[in-house]
Design an enzyme around this catalytic site. Sequence first.
Site, PDB file in Angstrom:
ATOM      1  N   LYS A 165       1.033  -0.712  -0.538  1.00 41.68           N
ATOM      2  CA  LYS A 165       0.300  -0.139   0.628  1.00 41.68           C
ATOM      3  C   LYS A 165       1.433   1.081   0.034  1.00 41.68           C
ATOM      4  O   LYS A 165       1.853   1.414   0.389  1.00 41.68           O
ATOM      5  CB  LYS A 165      -0.849   0.103   1.653  1.00 41.68           C
ATOM      6  CG  LYS A 165      -2.078   1.051   1.434  1.00 41.68           C
ATOM      7  CD  LYS A 165      -2.966   1.131   2.356  1.00 41.68           C
ATOM      8  CE  LYS A 165      -4.268   1.684   2.465  1.00 41.68           C
ATOM      9  NZ  LYS A 165      -5.043   1.760   3.099  1.00 41.68           N
ATOM     10  N   ASN A 196     -14.257   2.756  -3.519  1.00 46.96           N
ATOM     11  CA  ASN A 196     -13.612   3.574  -2.387  1.00 46.96           C
ATOM     12  C   ASN A 196     -12.815   4.450  -2.416  1.00 46.96           C
ATOM     13  O   ASN A 196     -12.565   5.241  -3.681  1.00 46.96           O
ATOM     14  CB  ASN A 196     -11.995   2.195  -1.627  1.00 46.96           C
ATOM     15  CG  ASN A 196     -10.721   2.817  -2.462  1.00 46.96           C
ATOM     16  OD1 ASN A 196      -9.911   3.531  -2.006  1.00 46.96           O
ATOM     17  ND2 ASN A 196     -10.433   2.335  -3.756  1.00 46.96           N
ATOM     18  N   ASN A 248       2.728   6.869  -7.074  1.00 46.02           N
ATOM     19  CA  ASN A 248       1.631   6.597  -7.315  1.00 46.02           C
ATOM     20  C   ASN A 248       1.122   8.110  -7.663  1.00 46.02           C
ATOM     21  O   ASN A 248       0.945   9.363  -6.458  1.00 46.02           O
ATOM     22  CB  ASN A 248       0.614   6.649  -5.998  1.00 46.02           C
ATOM     23  CG  ASN A 248      -0.270   6.349  -5.481  1.00 46.02           C
ATOM     24  OD1 ASN A 248      -0.545   7.153  -7.160  1.00 46.02           O
ATOM     25  ND2 ASN A 248      -1.184   5.560  -4.890  1.00 46.02           N
ATOM     26  N   SER A 274      -1.476   9.156  -9.124  1.00 45.18           N
ATOM     27  CA  SER A 274      -2.527   8.288  -9.801  1.00 45.18           C
ATOM     28  C   SER A 274      -3.776   8.526  -8.821  1.00 45.18           C
ATOM     29  O   SER A 274      -5.028   8.450  -8.814  1.00 45.18           O
ATOM     30  CB  SER A 274      -2.944   7.526 -10.668  1.00 45.18           C
ATOM     31  OG  SER A 274      -1.945   6.725  -9.854  1.00 45.18           O
ATOM     32  N   CYS A 275      -3.696   8.568  -7.140  1.00 45.28           N
ATOM     33  CA  CYS A 275      -5.144   8.327  -6.381  1.00 45.28           C
ATOM     34  C   CYS A 275      -5.983   9.407  -6.483  1.00 45.28           C
ATOM     35  O   CYS A 275      -5.023  10.113  -6.457  1.00 45.28           O
ATOM     36  CB  CYS A 275      -4.568   8.261  -4.655  1.00 45.28           C
ATOM     37  SG  CYS A 275      -5.346   7.868  -3.022  1.00 45.28           S
ATOM     38  N   LYS A 290       2.906   5.200 -11.936  1.00 46.19           N
ATOM     39  CA  LYS A 290       1.405   3.943 -11.649  1.00 46.19           C
ATOM     40  C   LYS A 290       0.663   5.166 -12.174  1.00 46.19           C
ATOM     41  O   LYS A 290       0.016   6.895 -11.977  1.00 46.19           O
ATOM     42  CB  LYS A 290       0.500   3.652 -10.385  1.00 46.19           C
ATOM     43  CG  LYS A 290      -0.286   3.456 -10.619  1.00 46.19           C
ATOM     44  CD  LYS A 290      -1.002   2.432  -9.311  1.00 46.19           C
ATOM     45  CE  LYS A 290      -2.036   2.014  -9.264  1.00 46.19           C
ATOM     46  NZ  LYS A 290      -2.301   1.088  -8.553  1.00 46.19           N
ATOM     47  N   ASN A 313      -5.229   2.838 -12.687  1.00 46.42           N
ATOM     48  CA  ASN A 313      -5.798   3.083 -11.292  1.00 46.42           C
ATOM     49  C   ASN A 313      -7.017   3.251 -11.122  1.00 46.42           C
ATOM     50  O   ASN A 313      -7.165   3.261 -12.371  1.00 46.42           O
ATOM     51  CB  ASN A 313      -4.653   4.426 -10.078  1.00 46.42           C
ATOM     52  CG  ASN A 313      -4.787   4.532  -8.831  1.00 46.42           C
ATOM     53  OD1 ASN A 313      -5.735   4.029  -8.274  1.00 46.42           O
ATOM     54  ND2 ASN A 313      -4.077   4.883  -7.861  1.00 46.42           N
ATOM     55  N   THR A 314      -7.576   3.085 -10.090  1.00 47.74           N
ATOM     56  CA  THR A 314      -9.192   3.988  -9.744  1.00 47.74           C
ATOM     57  C   THR A 314      -9.624   5.154 -10.660  1.00 47.74           C
ATOM     58  O   THR A 314      -8.764   5.642 -10.944  1.00 47.74           O
ATOM     59  CB  THR A 314     -10.392   3.220  -8.820  1.00 47.74           C
ATOM     60  OG1 THR A 314      -9.047   4.668  -8.156  1.00 47.74           O
ATOM     61  CG2 THR A 314      -9.654   2.430  -7.538  1.00 47.74           C
TER      62      THR A 314
END
Length: 357
Positions: free
Chosen positions: A33, A65, A124, A126-127, A165, A192-193
């Site tokens: 994570k 989420n 990351n 991309s969150c 990502k 990512n999401t």
Amino acid sequence: TGVQTCALPISPGTNKATIKKAFKEGWGGVVAKTISLEADKVHNVAPRYGKLYSRVSNEVIGFQNIELISDRPFDDWLFDFENIKKEYPEKRLIASIMEEYNKEAWQTLAKKVQETGVDAFELNFSCPHGLPERKMGMAMGENPAIVREVTSWVKEVSDVPVWSKMTPNLTDISIPALQSIDAGADGISLINTILAVIGINLDTFRPMPTVKGHSIPGGYSAQAVRPIALRHLLVLAQALKQTNNSHVTISGMGGVECASDALEFILLGSHTVQSCTGPMLQGFGMVIELIKGTQAFMDKHNFNSINDFRGQSLKYFTTHAHLVDLKRGKFEEKEISKDGDWSGEEISEQTANISAN
């Protein structure tokens, strides 16, 4: 790039217990994570998940989420990374890292984490929720220049492969990806999401998941996003070929819940495949079917390795003009060829007649 030789799927890891469980079940690697230097700035809420159910089977087809990156202290992660690598030296442990727009912070984070022996970094960019409020995650990933700059910061100090990502919440995912590659990224992971609203409660009028009556758009995943993920993968794979970047590795994800899902990603060019929502809903044991199903597919087609069929479906994508030429106006009797042929009384049957599956 070392870590990408892993032929087995890659699983998520929230802490040492989940990472060890994934390895014991047979996952080839784990992307932990996402962590940052200051976990005390991370505050989760509950409920933070929402589900979309099939109207036919009632299975979960969509999952949202509003969870943030890890809230575990940074030093705890360093301790866990080091011990996990000692216990599972043959497995691939990838550290997902994220920081604010600050060179010193990114480089300090990378240097301290790589000292633990992790096999690679995943940056990351991309969150899609929560973190963009701090100009992190997707807020960076939407800006190709920042993606390039931050990638270069990490590459300056990294001794291990670096994946970036990508966020799917833009039009052309290859633009930031190619900027990251120009800055030295060894690989690209996607997607990512997808920023979404899972639904509205028709009794209370409140959005879901509801926290004291309120919510925010969150990251959408599970099987419903796979077609979107595959389209982004196609765009990236084509761009890598066109720019002579075929050496760059791809880690694909987005709706992978069984072997057939994973195989689609490999056929479009993925070197590795990740799944997060899958094991969250099914448990880490889902990797058994992933392995058996992939092996059965390979046996059926006489493939000896993943590379024998990786990217094999890319050549079948073409232009619409080419499709028209291939069809040459020859339609089956039941197929609709002109808009004027549609019948209001038989629209569902006519739709089925020109559907591929």
